[in-house]
Design a protein around this motif. Structure first.
Motif, short mmCIF file in Angstrom:
data_model
loop_
_atom_site.label_atom_id
_atom_site.label_comp_id
_atom_site.label_asym_id
_atom_site.label_seq_id
_atom_site.Cartn_x
_atom_site.Cartn_y
_atom_site.Cartn_z
N CYS A 103 -8.54 -4.14 5.60
CA CYS A 103 -9.71 -3.71 6.39
C CYS A 103 -10.94 -4.57 6.11
N GLU A 104 -10.99 -5.22 4.95
CA GLU A 104 -12.12 -6.10 4.69
C GLU A 104 -12.12 -7.31 5.61
N GLU A 105 -10.94 -7.67 6.09
CA GLU A 105 -10.83 -8.81 7.02
C GLU A 105 -10.92 -8.36 8.47
N ASN A 106 -10.16 -7.31 8.82
CA ASN A 106 -10.11 -6.92 10.23
C ASN A 106 -11.12 -5.83 10.59
N LEU A 107 -11.80 -5.28 9.60
CA LEU A 107 -12.82 -4.24 9.83
C LEU A 107 -12.23 -2.98 10.48
N MET A 108 -10.94 -2.74 10.28
CA MET A 108 -10.27 -1.57 10.85
C MET A 108 -9.84 -0.65 9.72
N THR A 109 -10.65 0.36 9.46
CA THR A 109 -10.32 1.35 8.45
C THR A 109 -9.37 2.40 9.04
N ARG A 156 -5.88 10.32 10.58
CA ARG A 156 -6.36 9.60 9.41
C ARG A 156 -5.59 9.99 8.16
N THR A 157 -5.28 11.29 8.02
CA THR A 157 -4.49 11.73 6.86
C THR A 157 -3.11 11.12 6.87
N PHE A 158 -2.48 11.07 8.04
CA PHE A 158 -1.13 10.48 8.13
C PHE A 158 -1.15 8.98 7.87
N ILE A 159 -2.21 8.30 8.32
CA ILE A 159 -2.29 6.85 8.09
C ILE A 159 -2.53 6.55 6.61
N GLU A 160 -3.34 7.37 5.97
CA GLU A 160 -3.62 7.14 4.54
C GLU A 160 -2.47 7.57 3.65
N LYS A 161 -1.64 8.50 4.12
CA LYS A 161 -0.51 9.00 3.31
C LYS A 161 0.77 8.98 4.14
#
Length: 380
Positions: free
Chosen positions: A178-184, A218-223
């Motif tokens: 995300c630091e490169e693509n700015l997509m959190t 967001r929860t599913f993407i993070e876990k």
């Protein structure tokens, strides 16, 4: 009645989190072939590949995600749209079965992935699940929200779960750069919310409901590692529910679920067996003789040698010793129950035999005991 994994999961959601979920209807496999067409085709008719960690995943999704994974550092990936003429050309080639992704642009392929998810005849998340997902996101503690979302992800059909799990795992890898693509994870959830969790009606299009959808994704993407994985506590409870005596006496599925959901404890999680006895067992226990009441206990258990007390007050002419020997001898006749009760009162309160009035305190206490209704007397 056969208990399935989904029944156990829905039972846990009901008892632990208070979330009711309808049973997901199983879709029959379609018999027609779609050829090489990719967009707007049901999952079971697409060309799929077996990925060991996920299962059968559509071939287009595997190729597109693998292509974008090498270009995950692209700024604004999935947020910036691609070129419409190029996207239209790519769709036509993919529907003809041509391999054209290797020379495509990253923004165009990212847009095709969103179109692929949005144009499925049946959404990746069945219609019975989204409302429960939003309710799970409103639970108080973070641990409860994650637990409920994990259980709900296990209710998806196998083909939907494999495809969605693969996509979420890919999006999780995109957020690592995300630091490169700015997509959190929040940005990606905002982009994919209309594709994976579209509002079914105008009432669900409010800003608050949309934020809940973003939080779910967001929860599913993070876990992604928890998606579709049945917790150990639920796995341990399956054997208990299959052998539960409450279900053995049930004759229909509707009745059995009512009996099952009436249990408000979760003994397989707590390590205890707090199970209500079966109906036939309760009936058998109700037919057993009841314990003696106070009136009988006082006469026969507290004072077992009641004949001794009767003999002390029986005869005025004969000596007390002779009366005692006569009462305790085996050949003596057994006194009647009414006489035993009367003689017991005389022995305990000898003044009553001499014409004591009912106004005395001792007589009043005995009279209250005798006047009490039979149902209110205490059992020992």
């Amino acid at each position: 009645m056969k208990i399935t994994d989904s029944d156990v999961i829905r039972f846990h959601l009901q008892v632990i989190h208070g979330i009711n979920v309808k049973s997901v209807e199983s879709k029959t496999e379609r018999l027609f072939a779609s050829g090489a067409k990719v967009f707007g085709v049901p999952l079971e008719n697409l060309s799929r590949r077996f990925i060991p960690e996920f299962g059968l995943v559509p071939g287009f999704l595997v190729d597109a995600c693998s292509f974008l994974l090498e270009r995950a550092g692209t700024v604004g990936l999935f947020r910036k749209p691609g070129s419409l003429p190029r996207i239209k050309s790519l769709r036509a080639k993919l529907n003809r079965g041509e391999a054209c992704l290797s020379t495509a642009f990253a923004y165009d392929v990212a847009t095709l992935i969103k179109q692929f998810c949005r144009e499925l005849p049946e959404p990746l998340i069945p219609a019975e699940i989204p409302a429960a997902l939003l309710k799970a996101q409103t639970l108080d503690s973070l641990q409860d929200r994650i637990s409920a979302l994990q259980l709900l992800s296990c209710l998806l059909p196998a083909r939907n779960s494999s495809c969605l799990h693969y996509l979420l795992d890919f999006l999780s890898k995109v957020t690592q750069r995300c630091e490169e693509n700015l997509m959190t994870s929040s940005n990606l959830a905002t982009v994919f919310a209309p594709c994976l969790l579209p509002p079914p009606n105008k009432q669900e299009m409010s800003e608050g409901r949309f934020e809940l959808r973003i939080l779910v994704l967001r929860t599913f993407i993070e876990k992604p590692q928890m998606f579709g994985v049945i917790p150990k506590a639920v796995m341990d409870s399956m054997g208990f529910l299959i052998n539960c005596p409450l279900l053995k006496d049930a004759h229909s599925k509707k009745h059995s679920l009512k009996v099952l959901w009436s249990v408000k404890t979760v003994p397989w999680i707590q390590g205890k067996t707090k199970v209500r006895p079966a109906v036939h067992q309760r009936r058998r226990e109700s037919n057993l003789p009841r314990r003696p009441t106070l009136r009988r206990s006082v006469g026969l258990e507290v004072f077992p040698n009641i004949a001794f007390f009767r003999a002390c007050m029986s005869c005025e002419d004969s000596s007390p010793a002779a009366a005692i020997l006569d009462a305790l001898s085996p050949s003596s006749k057994q006194p009647s129950p009414n006489r035993i009760k009367r003689d017991m009162r005389l022995s305990l309160f000898p003044g009553l035999g001499q014409g004591q009035t009912a106004s005395s305190s001792v007589f009043s206490a005995v009279g209250k005991l005798q006047a009490a209704s039979w149902s209110k007397r205490i059992s020992l």
